[in-house]
Write a protein that holds these residues in place. Structure first.
Motif, short mmCIF file in Angstrom:
data_model
loop_
_atom_site.label_atom_id
_atom_site.label_comp_id
_atom_site.label_asym_id
_atom_site.label_seq_id
_atom_site.Cartn_x
_atom_site.Cartn_y
_atom_site.Cartn_z
N LEU A 231 0.89 -9.19 -3.14
CA LEU A 231 -0.20 -10.06 -2.73
C LEU A 231 -1.53 -9.75 -3.41
CD1 LEU A 231 0.51 -9.93 1.12
CD2 LEU A 231 1.26 -11.68 -0.50
N ALA A 232 -1.69 -8.52 -3.87
CA ALA A 232 -2.98 -8.10 -4.43
C ALA A 232 -2.76 -7.19 -5.62
CB ALA A 232 -3.82 -7.39 -3.36
N MET A 233 -3.69 -7.24 -6.58
CA MET A 233 -3.57 -6.42 -7.79
C MET A 233 -4.95 -6.27 -8.41
SD MET A 233 -1.01 -7.06 -11.03
CE MET A 233 -1.69 -8.67 -11.41
N ALA A 234 -5.19 -5.13 -9.04
CA ALA A 234 -6.46 -4.89 -9.73
C ALA A 234 -6.24 -3.90 -10.85
CB ALA A 234 -7.51 -4.36 -8.76
N ALA A 243 -3.13 -1.28 -10.37
CA ALA A 243 -2.64 -1.04 -9.01
C ALA A 243 -2.24 -2.36 -8.37
CB ALA A 243 -3.70 -0.35 -8.17
N CYS A 244 -1.21 -2.32 -7.52
CA CYS A 244 -0.78 -3.53 -6.83
C CYS A 244 -0.22 -3.17 -5.46
CB CYS A 244 0.27 -4.28 -7.66
SG CYS A 244 1.80 -3.34 -7.92
N GLY A 245 -0.25 -4.13 -4.56
CA GLY A 245 0.28 -3.93 -3.22
C GLY A 245 0.59 -5.27 -2.59
N GLY A 246 1.35 -5.23 -1.46
CA GLY A 246 1.69 -6.50 -0.86
C GLY A 246 2.39 -6.41 0.46
N TRP A 271 0.83 -5.46 5.76
CA TRP A 271 0.62 -6.00 4.43
C TRP A 271 -0.70 -5.56 3.80
CZ3 TRP A 271 1.82 -11.96 5.00
CH2 TRP A 271 3.13 -12.11 5.45
N ILE A 272 -0.67 -5.29 2.52
CA ILE A 272 -1.89 -5.05 1.75
C ILE A 272 -2.35 -6.40 1.21
CG2 ILE A 272 -2.88 -3.91 -0.27
CD1 ILE A 272 -0.77 -1.70 0.12
N MET A 273 -3.53 -6.84 1.67
CA MET A 273 -4.00 -8.20 1.39
C MET A 273 -5.06 -8.26 0.28
SD MET A 273 -2.32 -9.95 3.74
CE MET A 273 -3.19 -11.48 4.00
N GLY A 274 -5.86 -7.21 0.14
CA GLY A 274 -6.93 -7.20 -0.83
C GLY A 274 -7.01 -5.87 -1.56
N MET A 275 -7.56 -5.88 -2.78
CA MET A 275 -7.61 -4.66 -3.58
C MET A 275 -8.72 -4.75 -4.61
SD MET A 275 -4.44 -2.96 -5.68
CE MET A 275 -3.46 -3.09 -4.19
N ALA A 276 -9.33 -3.59 -4.90
CA ALA A 276 -10.38 -3.53 -5.92
C ALA A 276 -10.45 -2.13 -6.48
CB ALA A 276 -11.73 -3.94 -5.34
N SER A 288 -6.04 -4.49 4.62
CA SER A 288 -4.70 -4.73 5.14
C SER A 288 -4.70 -5.58 6.41
CB SER A 288 -4.02 -3.39 5.44
OG SER A 288 -2.79 -3.56 6.13
N ARG A 289 -3.54 -6.16 6.65
CA ARG A 289 -3.31 -6.90 7.89
C ARG A 289 -3.28 -5.98 9.09
NH1 ARG A 289 1.69 -11.15 8.57
NH2 ARG A 289 2.82 -9.20 8.92
N ASP A 290 -3.22 -4.65 8.86
CA ASP A 290 -3.25 -3.71 9.97
C ASP A 290 -4.67 -3.46 10.49
OD1 ASP A 290 -4.50 -1.99 8.18
OD2 ASP A 290 -2.86 -0.55 8.07
N ARG A 291 -5.64 -4.25 9.99
CA ARG A 291 -7.05 -4.25 10.44
C ARG A 291 -7.84 -3.05 9.92
NH1 ARG A 291 -6.55 -5.15 16.81
NH2 ARG A 291 -5.17 -3.35 16.53
N THR A 292 -7.33 -2.39 8.90
CA THR A 292 -8.07 -1.29 8.29
C THR A 292 -8.31 -1.56 6.81
OG1 THR A 292 -6.18 0.04 7.57
CG2 THR A 292 -6.91 0.32 9.85
N ALA A 293 -9.30 -0.85 6.28
CA ALA A 293 -9.55 -0.81 4.83
C ALA A 293 -9.57 0.65 4.44
CB ALA A 293 -10.86 -1.50 4.48
N LYS A 294 -9.15 0.95 3.23
CA LYS A 294 -9.06 2.35 2.81
C LYS A 294 -9.66 2.54 1.42
CE LYS A 294 -4.97 3.29 5.63
NZ LYS A 294 -5.45 4.34 6.53
N ARG A 295 -10.11 3.77 1.20
CA ARG A 295 -10.58 4.23 -0.10
C ARG A 295 -9.59 5.27 -0.59
NH1 ARG A 295 -16.04 4.93 -2.29
NH2 ARG A 295 -16.03 6.57 -3.88
N ILE A 296 -9.07 5.09 -1.79
CA ILE A 296 -7.96 5.90 -2.29
C ILE A 296 -8.29 6.46 -3.67
CG2 ILE A 296 -5.54 5.76 -3.04
CD1 ILE A 296 -5.26 3.54 -0.85
N ASP A 297 -7.91 7.72 -3.87
CA ASP A 297 -8.09 8.36 -5.17
C ASP A 297 -7.15 7.70 -6.18
OD1 ASP A 297 -7.67 10.20 -7.42
OD2 ASP A 297 -8.80 11.65 -6.24
N ALA A 298 -7.69 7.10 -7.22
CA ALA A 298 -6.88 6.35 -8.17
C ALA A 298 -5.96 7.24 -9.00
CB ALA A 298 -7.79 5.54 -9.10
N LEU A 299 -6.29 8.50 -9.15
CA LEU A 299 -5.48 9.40 -9.98
C LEU A 299 -4.30 9.98 -9.22
CD1 LEU A 299 -8.27 11.31 -11.93
CD2 LEU A 299 -7.02 9.25 -12.60
#
Length: 442
Positions: A231-234, A243-246, A271-276, A288-299
């Protein structure tokens, strides 16, 4: 009588020996087993996501596959058992008899592998199924669900049905059509002139991510074959990561330009709905549809912070220009700003469009967010009043996707609508500088 029986035996043996692991066995394992037996989520420490690991025992130490002996093979035994507490897959119906027999016959015939690289993932060895063709002319405009601008900023890639369409960014003229793509295309990323990433699938059935050379469409590579839609990719601004998720809750990160999987994780419960990506290419934000947003280490894929103050599904995310803060938008029209620790910024909850979905987010400048909304509006946001500041354009239907293009002193916003229309708006001008229907035949 002996000769007919011998003939039948030899015929049955030959049939079993012809079973193809890549075409017949691997698709069953991907559909029924890999979700619970893969890297990061291997129940019983047994993994089925690569050919090599499939033959290695998990915690039980029982040999998964004993060539020629299905009844001594733990993989088959757990599929065939009538004990519901032991049977695989867990919490699901037993495998259909046809699939069970296929796996038994494959093991009985020697568990042969028609695979060159045993370290390869199961999803990468399954031959591509022949896809249906996109219509020559669309019977009706198709919703625009994904857009990407090439590095030269002269060609716009747009979602199509079983294809990606390429349009002249100055005139709106159709330049090319890239067929053989997912049925529904839900995200696009154009990293280099010769590398376009395409993500999507069929809801509830399949998810795909492809790398394709727009100038030579036969030069393509499938990165993901998932059980549900991507659903999402950046792509990272430095062009090194994708990166992608869905809908399978999985977050995957690939190295570019090789397309090699760097890491995979499951940061969300839904579901992962948005990504940047952050402007410095070091972090990924997810909603996400789980009502949270997260910050993740890209490496590494490690979760750095979790924002929990949304009360409904989070649809979109964007980093501030300095890569420090994240803004996230939800299905009820709320935009929240939060920091590196996942703490919400005081007095920064914004509602630029009322109770309508925040479908896309970005920044015009360090202090001015911009958003595309479910009511069709594309607006900048006044962070002091927390309301809409300037109406950039207004579509007739949902504004699904938003791109920001900067060239010198000029800033343009490219938006895609559910009615099939693409608009290019220039800051400071009341009317769009370009609009066209992004469906061949219209």
């Amino acid at each position: 009588m002996l000769r007919p029986l011998l003939f039948l035996f030899l015929t049955a043996s030959a049939f079993a020996a012809e079973i193809s692991f890549s075409r017949q066995i691997a698709p069953v394992l991907i559909d029924q087993c890999v979700e619970c037996h893969r890297g990061g989520k291997a129940k019983g420490s047994y993994r089925l996501d690569t050919v090599e690991l499939m033959f290695k025992a998990g915690d039980s130490k029982a040999v998964p596959v004993v060539a020629g002996k299905p009844d001594e093979s733990e993989l088959y035994r757990l599929m065939a058992t009538t004990e519901e507490d032991d049977r695989m897959p867990k919490k699901a119906d037993a495998l259909p008899e046809k699939e069970m027999k296929l796996i038994r016959d494959w093991i009985a015939s020697g568990a042969r592998l028609d695979v060159a690289d045993k370290k390869a993932s199961l999803s990468s060895i399954v031959p591509e199924k022949e896809k249906a063709q996109a219509p020559e002319k669309y019977p009706r405009p198709l919703p625009v669900t994904a857009l990407a601008l090439n590095p030269a900023a002269d060609t716009l890639a747009c979602s199509g049905y079983l294809e990606v369409t390429l349009w002249d960014a100055a005139t709106g003229r159709l330049k090319a059509r890239l067929g053989g793509m997912p049925e529904r295309i839900l995200a696009l990323a154009w990293m280099r002139e010769d590398q376009l990433a395409v993500a999507g699938g069929v809801p509830g059935r399949a998810g795909e991510v492809w790398l394709v050379n727009p100038a030579k469409p036969t030069e393509r590579r499938r990165l993901v074959s998932a059980r549900d839609c991507v659903l999402a990719m950046a792509a990272s601004p430095d062009g090194k990561l994708l990166a992608c998720g869905g809908a399978d809750n999985q977050l995957r990160c690939f190295e570019l330009p090789s397309g090699k999987l760097k890491w995979q994780s499951e940061p969300h419960a839904d579901w992962i709905m948005g990504m940047a990506f952050s402007p410095d290419s070091q972090h990924i934000a997810t909603g996400s549809r789980d009502r949270t947003a997260k910050r993740i280490d890209a490496l590494t894929g490690e979760i750095e912070a979790t924002f929990t103050q949304h009360t409904c599904a989070v649809l979109s995310v964007a980093f501030s220009p300095d890569s420090n803060d994240v803004i996230s938008g939800d299905v009820e029209g709320e935009i929240r700003r939060w920091d590196r620790e996942g703490e919400g910024k005081k007095d920064t909850t914004m509602r630029p469009g009322g109770r309508t979905e925040v479908l896309a987010l970005g920044f015009l400048d360090p202090s001015t967010p911009v958003t595309a909304l479910g009511n069709g509006a594309v607006v900048s946001v006044d962070v002091k009043t927390r309301r809409a500041k300037d109406k950039i354009t207004r579509h007739e239907d949902r504004a699904n996707v938003l791109l920001i293009q900067r060239s010198g002193e000029t800033t343009r916003l490219i938006s895609g609508c559910h009615d099939g229309r693409v608009r290019v708006s220039e800051m400071g001008k009341a009317e769009p500088v370009l609009q066209f229907m992004a469906s061949p035949g219209w």
